[in-house]
Scaffold this active site. Structure first.
Site, mmCIF file in Angstrom:
data_model
loop_
_atom_site.group_PDB
_atom_site.id
_atom_site.type_symbol
_atom_site.label_atom_id
_atom_site.label_comp_id
_atom_site.label_asym_id
_atom_site.label_seq_id
_atom_site.Cartn_x
_atom_site.Cartn_y
_atom_site.Cartn_z
ATOM 1 N N TYR A 151 52.315 48.077 24.666
ATOM 2 C CA TYR A 151 53.550 48.756 25.831
ATOM 3 C C TYR A 151 54.859 48.006 25.463
ATOM 4 O O TYR A 151 55.832 48.170 26.109
ATOM 5 C CB TYR A 151 53.138 47.816 27.261
ATOM 6 C CG TYR A 151 52.796 46.392 27.371
ATOM 7 C CD1 TYR A 151 53.840 45.346 26.915
ATOM 8 C CD2 TYR A 151 51.559 46.050 27.727
ATOM 9 C CE1 TYR A 151 53.325 44.060 27.358
ATOM 10 C CE2 TYR A 151 51.174 44.647 27.685
ATOM 11 C CZ TYR A 151 52.146 43.741 27.672
ATOM 12 O OH TYR A 151 51.713 42.482 27.679
ATOM 13 N N CYS A 176 13.204 35.169 60.595
ATOM 14 C CA CYS A 176 13.984 36.206 60.915
ATOM 15 C C CYS A 176 14.977 35.877 62.175
ATOM 16 O O CYS A 176 14.195 35.591 63.213
ATOM 17 C CB CYS A 176 13.569 37.588 61.195
ATOM 18 S SG CYS A 176 14.600 38.814 61.700
ATOM 19 N N GLU A 178 54.683 52.271 33.946
ATOM 20 C CA GLU A 178 53.281 51.940 33.536
ATOM 21 C C GLU A 178 52.524 51.246 34.450
ATOM 22 O O GLU A 178 52.913 50.540 35.290
ATOM 23 C CB GLU A 178 53.808 51.178 32.103
ATOM 24 C CG GLU A 178 54.615 51.566 31.298
ATOM 25 C CD GLU A 178 55.305 50.835 30.286
ATOM 26 O OE1 GLU A 178 54.730 49.795 30.022
ATOM 27 O OE2 GLU A 178 56.296 51.215 29.676
ATOM 28 N N CYS A 191 14.062 38.608 64.886
ATOM 29 C CA CYS A 191 12.580 38.905 65.594
ATOM 30 C C CYS A 191 11.740 37.930 65.308
ATOM 31 O O CYS A 191 10.658 37.804 65.927
ATOM 32 C CB CYS A 191 12.099 40.165 65.081
ATOM 33 S SG CYS A 191 11.695 40.048 63.448
ATOM 34 N N ASP A 233 45.643 44.031 33.647
ATOM 35 C CA ASP A 233 45.451 42.528 33.959
ATOM 36 C C ASP A 233 44.467 41.960 32.827
ATOM 37 O O ASP A 233 43.431 41.940 33.079
ATOM 38 C CB ASP A 233 44.842 42.589 35.371
ATOM 39 C CG ASP A 233 44.820 41.178 35.987
ATOM 40 O OD1 ASP A 233 45.560 40.474 35.559
ATOM 41 O OD2 ASP A 233 44.201 41.266 36.974
ATOM 42 N N LYS A 275 54.012 44.587 42.179
ATOM 43 C CA LYS A 275 52.540 44.101 42.449
ATOM 44 C C LYS A 275 51.911 44.771 43.543
ATOM 45 O O LYS A 275 52.248 45.284 44.633
ATOM 46 C CB LYS A 275 52.502 42.692 42.527
ATOM 47 C CG LYS A 275 53.098 42.030 41.544
ATOM 48 C CD LYS A 275 52.133 41.762 40.298
ATOM 49 C CE LYS A 275 51.249 40.739 40.308
ATOM 50 N NZ LYS A 275 51.572 39.469 39.834
ATOM 51 N N CYS A 305 12.862 40.325 55.839
ATOM 52 C CA CYS A 305 12.171 39.765 57.071
ATOM 53 C C CYS A 305 10.873 40.945 56.946
ATOM 54 O O CYS A 305 10.872 41.918 56.796
ATOM 55 C CB CYS A 305 13.069 40.216 58.207
ATOM 56 S SG CYS A 305 11.964 40.454 59.863
ATOM 57 N N CYS A 343 11.132 44.509 64.093
ATOM 58 C CA CYS A 343 12.167 43.657 64.137
ATOM 59 C C CYS A 343 13.261 44.751 64.664
ATOM 60 O O CYS A 343 13.666 45.809 63.951
ATOM 61 C CB CYS A 343 12.365 43.256 62.721
ATOM 62 S SG CYS A 343 14.043 42.536 62.601
ATOM 63 N N LYS A 353 50.419 47.969 35.222
ATOM 64 C CA LYS A 353 50.445 46.546 34.745
ATOM 65 C C LYS A 353 48.956 46.165 34.638
ATOM 66 O O LYS A 353 48.419 45.880 35.478
ATOM 67 C CB LYS A 353 51.253 45.530 35.952
ATOM 68 C CG LYS A 353 51.355 44.279 35.395
ATOM 69 C CD LYS A 353 52.222 43.433 36.281
ATOM 70 C CE LYS A 353 52.565 42.378 35.617
ATOM 71 N NZ LYS A 353 51.560 41.366 35.436
HETATM 72 S S1 IVH Z 1 56.309 44.291 29.550
HETATM 73 C C1 IVH Z 1 60.045 42.461 28.442
HETATM 74 N N1 IVH Z 1 54.457 46.022 30.369
HETATM 75 O O1 IVH Z 1 52.715 41.360 32.402
HETATM 76 C C2 IVH Z 1 58.727 42.757 29.290
HETATM 77 N N2 IVH Z 1 53.758 43.755 30.528
HETATM 78 O O2 IVH Z 1 54.460 39.481 33.834
HETATM 79 C C3 IVH Z 1 57.423 42.095 28.577
HETATM 80 N N3 IVH Z 1 51.694 43.291 31.516
HETATM 81 O O3 IVH Z 1 53.229 39.043 30.033
HETATM 82 C C4 IVH Z 1 56.360 42.838 29.159
HETATM 83 N N4 IVH Z 1 51.023 45.337 31.650
HETATM 84 O O4 IVH Z 1 50.902 40.255 29.811
HETATM 85 C C5 IVH Z 1 54.605 44.675 30.182
HETATM 86 N N5 IVH Z 1 52.813 47.885 30.830
HETATM 87 C C6 IVH Z 1 53.080 46.400 30.888
HETATM 88 C C7 IVH Z 1 52.180 45.376 31.083
HETATM 89 C C8 IVH Z 1 52.782 43.964 30.916
HETATM 90 C C9 IVH Z 1 50.706 44.031 31.774
HETATM 91 C C10 IVH Z 1 51.700 41.882 31.479
HETATM 92 C C11 IVH Z 1 52.086 41.043 30.268
HETATM 93 C C12 IVH Z 1 53.230 40.251 30.648
HETATM 94 C C13 IVH Z 1 53.275 40.028 32.049
HETATM 95 C C14 IVH Z 1 54.400 39.960 32.609
#
Ligand code: IVH
Length: 695
Positions: A223, A412, A112, A415, A116, A312, A430, A436, A114
């Site tokens: 998620y 500038c 999945e 020039c 932000d 990450k 400029c 220039c 992650k």
């Molecule tokens: S699972 C038991 N899945 O990452 C695991 N977290 O570093 C619970 N996050 O607090 C989290 N995308 O805010 C999970 N696909 C994803 C995620 C995800 C972002 C964030 C979430 C969590 C943090 C953990």
């Protein structure tokens, strides 16, 4: 059931379905105008019959009054965090550990993005959204129910067979497009802008006044699960996500499954490559062991599961210190301030320069020499300074800043001409024009580009040397350069740099490149009017305007002699661009360059003017306002023009149609006031689709 109750139920069902299609499936099935119409009918019905209002009615998203603080919510199932992996080796160890401890030689993983944003938990009882909370410390969070109700992709009622209790965990984010649109609107209205989508999401959700949150375009993606009662769960995480989708909860379209280290790393790379085009910001990917029985066998350490890991991406922000502040002069004279920094690793590469964009940004950030700054580099974009780290500024003995506030130079640095900034403009320029050298270099480099005259081999370094050693004053000089000129220029450049090429050491002269360059210049003589117009570097005349001008006039002479009023007749050319074009061709110096180009054999086919006087939109004036999701406004404008429309920038009695995208503001209001025909994006797309196909 009364008639009112029946109508209420029908409206609620239809609106709920439309919401689901729009916010969860991203596949709307109802034009905005119809949706607004149904919503207004529902509001009126509920005003007349308050007994029909339920907490899960689509009208109940906004309206709460501000609270003075958030109540605490305890999470019966704790909200955990994830362990991080930064290298392939760490992922390999994770996979090996799982294979060993589960005894499964090839376990399946859910993979999945992650997201932000901000982790939250949604509680549904008998399918109705009853409470939403932040993660807090994982055990106790804050009750942000009123705010979460305003998030359109959070269903107020689940679809289908929902269990008595269902807690869903996920991330609240601000989509990148929504963030850009929000900030553009905030700028236009003189309001505060958001620093980035993540802060936008977190800050918006933690507003005590839900009416403010309601104005922030937030989204939710599920998620994981929290507490569940009265449901038999599927045996795997991936099937659980599919079930959540069926219940009407949004799940990222990027989730999938993979096996083995190679499978996980392939997913990481694929998502990494697509990072810039994803609708939301992500900071990595997450691998989760898919089978719940295997998850249980792996268990937890402290606050994180041993069955999942976040892989990450390299950090996109890093801190370093400013060594000096410089300015750069571009092709049109635009003066861009930037910082020279102690080298820093960010976004996967080492950088030493970051842009400050313009004088306003310099003032806003108050960057000074010696400051510790946060720089950001995302994807292919130029690294930029995001902020100065407070409290790290070097001070003198009396506690005052060691370095003064930076002010943009008034002349500038290249020039010596004055740097000017017109009222209302963000950019300082400029005033030296092609006098220039910096502008000359950039103008030459632009002229030679792939999308302009397409002179292969004439890069920025050569452009610089040609100007520095006096071979080129105007672009027309290119056409008289000989192979010997280039070889001589290269010798001068090497001498200046103190570098002696290997070929020279060997007593040979490498001259193939010079032959190629002269040939490329020769080939560029045969061009098109549209390329030439773009190549000339007329301020504000980009590729698409050049194309429009070339078509509209058919030939160069009538364009050169057109006055501002005539130029404003050209589709998509407004007063500012018209003035720039007229001014450019009014300059004797520019006319001489064009004459010289012609004299040196630069030529292009000319033809009759092509003006769209027919087509389904002939004689109609269209105004585009607000953001479109499927195309840029420029693209929409060009496509409408191709069907005969004149595209204008402001709404008046003469306007025939206003296309109103998302967050359309005063222009839409004016159109409504004047009773002008209004199209939403769906209508525009449908119109283009049916008429473009005709051609
Ligand atoms: S699972 C038991 N899945 O990452 C695991 N977290 O570093 C619970 N996050 O607090 C989290 N995308 O805010 C999970 N696909 C994803 C995620 C995800 C972002 C964030 C979430 C969590 C943090 C953990």
């Amino acid at each position: 059931m009364t008639d009112a109750a029946r109508r209420h139920a029908a409206l609620v069902a239809r609106i709920r379905e439309a919401n689901h299609r729009y916010y969860v499936l991203d596949d709307p099935d109802m034009p905005d105008v119809e949706y607004d119409h149904l919503m207004r009918e529902l509001e009126a019905l509920e005003a007349a019959h308050p007994e029909l209002v339920t907490p899960d009615s689509p009208t109940q998203r906004i309206g709460d009054v501000p609270s003075s603080r958030f109540a605490n919510v305890s999470h019966t199932v704790p909200m955990l965090s994830l362990a991080n992996a930064f290298t392939d080796e760490e992922v390999a160890e994770f996979v090996a550990r799982i294979e060993k401890e589960t005894g499964d030689a090839d376990p399946l993983f859910s993979v999945e993005p992650k997201l932000d944003g901000l982790a939250i938990s949604l509680r549904y009882e008998a399918g109705v959204f009853v409470r939403g909370a932040t993660r807090g410390d994982g055990t106790t969070g804050e009750d942000v129910t009123a705010n979460l109700r305003t998030v359109k992709s959070v269903p107020l009622r689940l679809r289908g067979d929902a269990p008595p209790v269902l807690e869903v965990r996920g991330e609240v984010v601000m989509l990148k497009a929504a963030f850009d649109r929000y900030n553009a609107g905030a700028l236009a209205n003189g309001q505060k802008t958001l620093a980035n989508p993540r802060n936008g999401a977190a800050g918006s959700l933690r507003q005590l006044d839900p009416r403010i949150t309601a104005q922030r375009p937030l989204s939710f993606f599920a998620y994981a699960l929290g507490e569940v009662e009265g449901a038999t769960l599927p045996p795997t995480h991936s099937q659980t996500l599919a079930w959540l989708r069926e219940l009407g909860l949004p799940v990222s379209a990027e989730v999938g499954t993979a096996r083995g280290l190679e499978g996980l790393l392939a997913y990481y790379r694929r998502i990494g490559e697509r990072r810039d085009v994803l609708p939301y910001d992500i900071d990595g990917v997450v691998y989760k062991l898919d089978r719940f029985d295997q998850q249980r066998a792996m268990g937890f350490v402290s606050r994180a599961p041993r069955w999942a890991i976040a892989h990450k991406f390299p950090a996109q922000e890093a801190s370093t210190t400013v060594e000096s502040i410089e300015v750069n002069v571009g092709r049109t004279g635009a003066v861009t301030p930037w910082v020279l920094m102690k080298p820093v690793h960010v976004g996967g590469v080492t950088v030493t320069r970051a842009t400050l964009h313009n004088a306003d940004q310099v003032a806003r950030l108050d960057v000074r020499v010696g400051d510790t700054v946060i720089v950001r580099r995302a994807g292919d974009v130029i690294p930029e300074v995001v902020r100065v780290v407070e409290g790290e500024r070097p001070l003198d003995a009396s506690g005052e800043p060691l370095f003064p506030a930076y002010v943009l130079p008034t002349v500038c640095p290249v020039c010596g001409s004055a740097i000017e900034r017109e009222a209302g403009e963000v950019v300082a320029r400029c005033s030296g024009g092609l006098f220039c050298p910096a502008q000359r270099v950039q103008a030459l480099f632009h002229f030679a580009g792939r999308r302009t005259m397409d002179i292969e081999g004439l890069g920025e370094r050569f452009a610089e040397a040609l100007v520095e050693f006096g071979y080129v004053e105007t672009v027309a000089n290119l056409y008289t350069l000989t192979i010997d000129d280039f070889l001589e220029m290269k010798r001068s450049a090497d001498e200046r740099d103190g570098s002696v090429p290997a070929t020279v050491k060997a007593g040979k002269v490498a001259d193939k490149w010079a032959h190629n360059l002269v040939n490329a210049i020769d080939a560029s003589r045969n061009t098109t009017l549209e390329r030439l117009l773009f190549a000339l570097g007329i301020p504000d005349v980009g590729e698409s305007t050049a194309k429009t001008l070339a078509r509209y006039f058919g030939a160069l002479d009538p364009l050169m002699s057109a006055d501002e009023a005539t130029l404003r007749e050209v589709p998509d050319v407004g007063p500012v661009v018209a003035a720039h074009i007229a001014h450019f061709f009014g300059e004797p110096h520019n006319r001489e360059v064009i004459e010289a180009l012609r004299a040196h054999g630069v030529h292009w086919p000319e033809g009759a003017p092509q003006r769209a006087t027919d087509g389904p939109l002939a004689g109609k004036t269209v105004v585009l306002t607000g953001g479109l999701d499927t195309m840029t406004r420029d693209e929409a404008g060009a496509r409408l023009e191709a069907l005969g429309a004149k595209v204008a920038g402001s709404v008046s009695k003469k306007t025939s149609i206003v296309v109103a995208g998302e967050a359309a503001g005063s222009k839409l209001a004016k159109a409504q006031e004047l009773g002008i025909e209004i199209w939403d994006e769906a209508r525009l797309i449908a119109f283009l689709a049916s008429h473009e196909a005709d051609e």
